[in-house]
Design a protein around this motif. Structure first.
Motif, mmCIF file in Angstrom:
data_model
loop_
_atom_site.group_PDB
_atom_site.id
_atom_site.type_symbol
_atom_site.label_atom_id
_atom_site.label_comp_id
_atom_site.label_asym_id
_atom_site.label_seq_id
_atom_site.Cartn_x
_atom_site.Cartn_y
_atom_site.Cartn_z
ATOM 1 N N UNK A 1 0.859 -1.324 0.069
ATOM 2 C CA UNK A 1 0.045 0.082 0.055
ATOM 3 C C UNK A 1 0.842 1.201 0.086
ATOM 4 N N UNK A 2 0.566 1.911 -0.847
ATOM 5 C CA UNK A 2 1.304 3.462 -0.819
ATOM 6 C C UNK A 2 0.516 4.592 -0.476
ATOM 7 N N UNK B 1 -7.910 2.927 -3.249
ATOM 8 C CA UNK B 1 -9.004 2.192 -2.774
ATOM 9 C C UNK B 1 -9.108 2.561 -1.162
ATOM 10 N N UNK B 2 -10.363 2.491 -0.682
ATOM 11 C CA UNK B 2 -10.762 2.676 0.682
ATOM 12 C C UNK B 2 -10.110 1.587 1.728
ATOM 13 N N UNK B 3 -9.503 1.889 2.652
ATOM 14 C CA UNK B 3 -8.931 0.566 3.413
ATOM 15 C C UNK B 3 -9.749 0.397 4.545
ATOM 16 N N UNK B 4 -9.576 -0.734 5.197
ATOM 17 C CA UNK B 4 -10.855 -1.182 6.244
ATOM 18 C C UNK B 4 -10.684 -0.178 7.556
ATOM 19 N N UNK B 5 -9.644 0.334 7.721
ATOM 20 C CA UNK B 5 -9.223 1.048 8.825
ATOM 21 C C UNK B 5 -8.136 2.090 8.362
ATOM 22 N N UNK C 1 -3.056 0.577 -3.934
ATOM 23 C CA UNK C 1 -2.736 -0.695 -4.121
ATOM 24 C C UNK C 1 -1.901 -1.238 -5.181
ATOM 25 N N UNK C 2 -0.806 -1.894 -4.776
ATOM 26 C CA UNK C 2 0.207 -2.284 -5.812
ATOM 27 C C UNK C 2 0.276 -3.732 -5.665
ATOM 28 N N UNK C 3 -0.021 -4.720 -6.826
ATOM 29 C CA UNK C 3 0.039 -6.031 -6.696
ATOM 30 C C UNK C 3 1.475 -6.328 -7.509
ATOM 31 N N UNK C 4 2.452 -7.373 -7.021
ATOM 32 C CA UNK C 4 3.853 -7.645 -7.538
ATOM 33 C C UNK C 4 3.484 -9.140 -7.845
ATOM 34 N N UNK C 5 3.839 -9.558 -8.962
ATOM 35 C CA UNK C 5 4.192 -11.088 -9.027
ATOM 36 C C UNK C 5 5.500 -11.378 -9.659
ATOM 37 N N UNK D 1 -11.076 2.922 -7.087
ATOM 38 C CA UNK D 1 -12.751 3.233 -6.452
ATOM 39 C C UNK D 1 -12.915 4.460 -7.564
ATOM 40 N N UNK D 2 -14.187 4.340 -7.798
ATOM 41 C CA UNK D 2 -14.880 5.534 -8.784
ATOM 42 C C UNK D 2 -15.447 6.164 -7.953
#
Length: 156
Positions: free
Chosen positions: A18-19, A55-59, A69-73, A122-123
């Motif tokens: 998360x950034x 995006x909105x985080x849970x807290x 959010x960034x996903x690295x594979x 998120x829009x």
């Protein structure tokens, strides 16, 4: 010969980090390239970066209700993952990260390098909370509610 075949086998990992939400796309791209450089330097292979967007985080994380959010594979070994996480910990822009091993003994030649993907996120940027339903006012519903209240008072 068994040692050379074992050396060519790598593990498959994914890391989500998360950034901070105020970073620009250029800064996110710079951070991606730094992570890509670390993986390449340590002998790994980046398969794909996917930027999921803001995006909105849970807290709240770092006093922010949202994050990029960034996903690295990628493919590599345990030492490389430790080095990636060490660097993510030191980057001021990164607030959280999580690495997961997906598979053991993967042949790097069998996994193609895919093009990086950037998603919109998120829009509903203007409304940070849950979406509120707007119920149109209907006079016939109000009349029915008023009549049932009146009927209830007559019976009592």
């Amino acid at each position: 010969m068994a040692e050379t075949q074992a050396a060519l086998r790598l593990r498959e990992y994914e890391t989500i980090f998360l950034i901070k939400p105020e970073l620009t796309d250029d800064n996110v791209d710079r951070l991606k390239e730094r992570v890509r450089g670390i993986v390449n330097r340590e002998g790994g292979k980046v398969l794909r970066f996917t930027v999921w967007g803001k995006k909105k985080t849970l807290y709240p994380i770092a006093k922010q209700p949202r994050a990029i959010y960034v996903h690295t594979h990628y493919l590599g070994d345990a030492k490389m993952v430790a080095e990636v996480e060490r660097n993510l910990r030191n980057f001021d822009e990164v607030t959280r990260y999580l690495s997961v091993k997906i598979a053991d003994e993967v042949d790097p030649e069998s996994r193609p390098v895919l093009e990086d993907v950037k998603m919109a996120g998120d829009v509903e940027e203007a409304r940070p909370g849950a979406p509120e339903r707007e119920v149109p006012f209907r006079s016939d519903v109000a009349d029915e509610v008023g009549e049932s209240e009146e009927e209830g008072t007559e019976e009592a």
